[in-house]
Design an enzyme around this catalytic site. Structure first.
Site, PDB file in Angstrom:
ATOM      1  N   ASP A  80      -4.524 -10.751  -1.057  1.00  0.00           N
ATOM      2  CA  ASP A  80      -3.245 -11.313  -0.749  1.00  0.00           C
ATOM      3  C   ASP A  80      -2.499 -11.130  -1.872  1.00  0.00           C
ATOM      4  OD1 ASP A  80      -1.447 -12.924   0.477  1.00  0.00           O
ATOM      5  OD2 ASP A  80      -1.723 -14.425  -0.491  1.00  0.00           O
ATOM      6  N   HIS A  81      -1.263 -10.492  -1.769  1.00  0.00           N
ATOM      7  CA  HIS A  81      -0.232 -10.333  -2.788  1.00  0.00           C
ATOM      8  C   HIS A  81      -0.840  -9.321  -3.921  1.00  0.00           C
ATOM      9  CE1 HIS A  81       1.914 -13.729  -1.145  1.00  0.00           C
ATOM     10  NE2 HIS A  81       3.114 -13.254  -1.917  1.00  0.00           N
TER      11      HIS A  81
ATOM     12  N   GLU B 251      -1.038  -4.932  11.474  1.00  0.00           N
ATOM     13  CA  GLU B 251      -0.305  -4.443  10.442  1.00  0.00           C
ATOM     14  C   GLU B 251       1.076  -4.586  10.590  1.00  0.00           C
ATOM     15  OE1 GLU B 251      -1.162  -0.781   7.526  1.00  0.00           O
ATOM     16  OE2 GLU B 251       0.188  -0.051   9.172  1.00  0.00           O
TER      17      GLU B 251
ATOM     18  N   HIS C 226       0.954  -1.216  -0.088  1.00  0.00           N
ATOM     19  CA  HIS C 226      -0.249   0.069  -0.047  1.00  0.00           C
ATOM     20  C   HIS C 226       0.922   1.339  -0.076  1.00  0.00           C
ATOM     21  CE1 HIS C 226      -0.632   0.801   4.600  1.00  0.00           C
ATOM     22  NE2 HIS C 226       0.951   0.888   4.328  1.00  0.00           N
TER      23      HIS C 226
ATOM     24  N   HIS D 191       4.973   0.008  -0.461  1.00  0.00           N
ATOM     25  CA  HIS D 191       5.865  -1.120   0.638  1.00  0.00           C
ATOM     26  C   HIS D 191       4.817  -1.952   1.059  1.00  0.00           C
ATOM     27  CE1 HIS D 191       3.939   1.772   3.041  1.00  0.00           C
ATOM     28  NE2 HIS D 191       3.856   0.884   3.700  1.00  0.00           N
TER      29      HIS D 191
ATOM     30  N   HIS E 276       3.102  -5.058   3.807  1.00  0.00           N
ATOM     31  CA  HIS E 276       2.891  -5.474   5.372  1.00  0.00           C
ATOM     32  C   HIS E 276       2.701  -7.051   5.280  1.00  0.00           C
ATOM     33  CE1 HIS E 276       3.440  -1.407   7.114  1.00  0.00           C
ATOM     34  NE2 HIS E 276       2.764  -1.046   6.192  1.00  0.00           N
TER      35      HIS E 276
ATOM     36  N   CYS F 127       5.210   5.407   5.143  1.00  0.00           N
ATOM     37  CA  CYS F 127       3.973   4.603   4.593  1.00  0.00           C
ATOM     38  C   CYS F 127       3.553   5.434   3.522  1.00  0.00           C
ATOM     39  CB  CYS F 127       2.889   4.244   5.233  1.00  0.00           C
ATOM     40  SG  CYS F 127       3.124   2.766   6.453  1.00  0.00           S
TER      41      CYS F 127
HETATM   42 NI    NI Z   1       2.569   1.103   5.513  1.00  0.00          NI
END
Ligand code: NI
Length: 138
Positions: free
Chosen positions: A81-82, A126, A16, A41, A43, A35
């Site tokens: 996911d992914h 997270e 995100h 990047h 998580h 972020c």
């Molecule tokens: Ni983040």
């Protein structure tokens, strides 16, 4: 009657970027720090879905955990996911994908599939130390 909470853990990896299009890079970095990285990047999100209700007299279950597992797989893991949440998940095309907003989206996606007499609560990690909880609108 006894009310019991059953919980199912799940997991997804997702990328995100937290930013507002109407702010410049400096404003975004001041609020969202790392972020807001324009290159995104990831998580490792840990999800706990909790369902609270009365124990069924016939089955002894609050909810069949296989059913809950399959709902999470279909509606959350397969969708998130992914994925790049900003770019690939329609709910975040105009909503900043903070852990707070992700937890609300997960709750909204699962709520219609769980019997209305039962309470639904979402816990979303997270990072191992940062997590949010959402149990529906008040
Ligand atoms: Ni983040």
């Amino acid at each position: 009657m006894n009310k019991v909470t059953v919980c199912r853990k799940a997991h997804f990896n997702a990328a995100h970027r937290l930013y507002r299009k109407d702010w410049n890079d400096a404003q975004n970095e001041a609020i969202f720090d790392k972020c807001s990285n324009p290159y995104f990047h990831g998580h490792n999100y840990e999800l706990i879905v909790s369902v609270t209700g009365e124990i069924d007299a016939e089955t002894g279950y609050v909810m069949d955990m296989k059913v809950l597992k399959d709902l999470i797989k279909l509606h959350i893991e397969d969708a998130f996911d992914h994925k790049n949440l900003n770019e690939q998940v329609p709910e975040f095309s105009t909503l900043i994908p903070t852990a707070e907003n992700i937890s609300v989206v997960i709750w909204e996606k699962l709520r219609p599939h769980i019997s209305s007499e039962k309470d639904l609560s979402i816990t979303l990690y997270e990072t191992p130390r940062n997590y949010v909880k959402f149990s529906g609108p008040n």
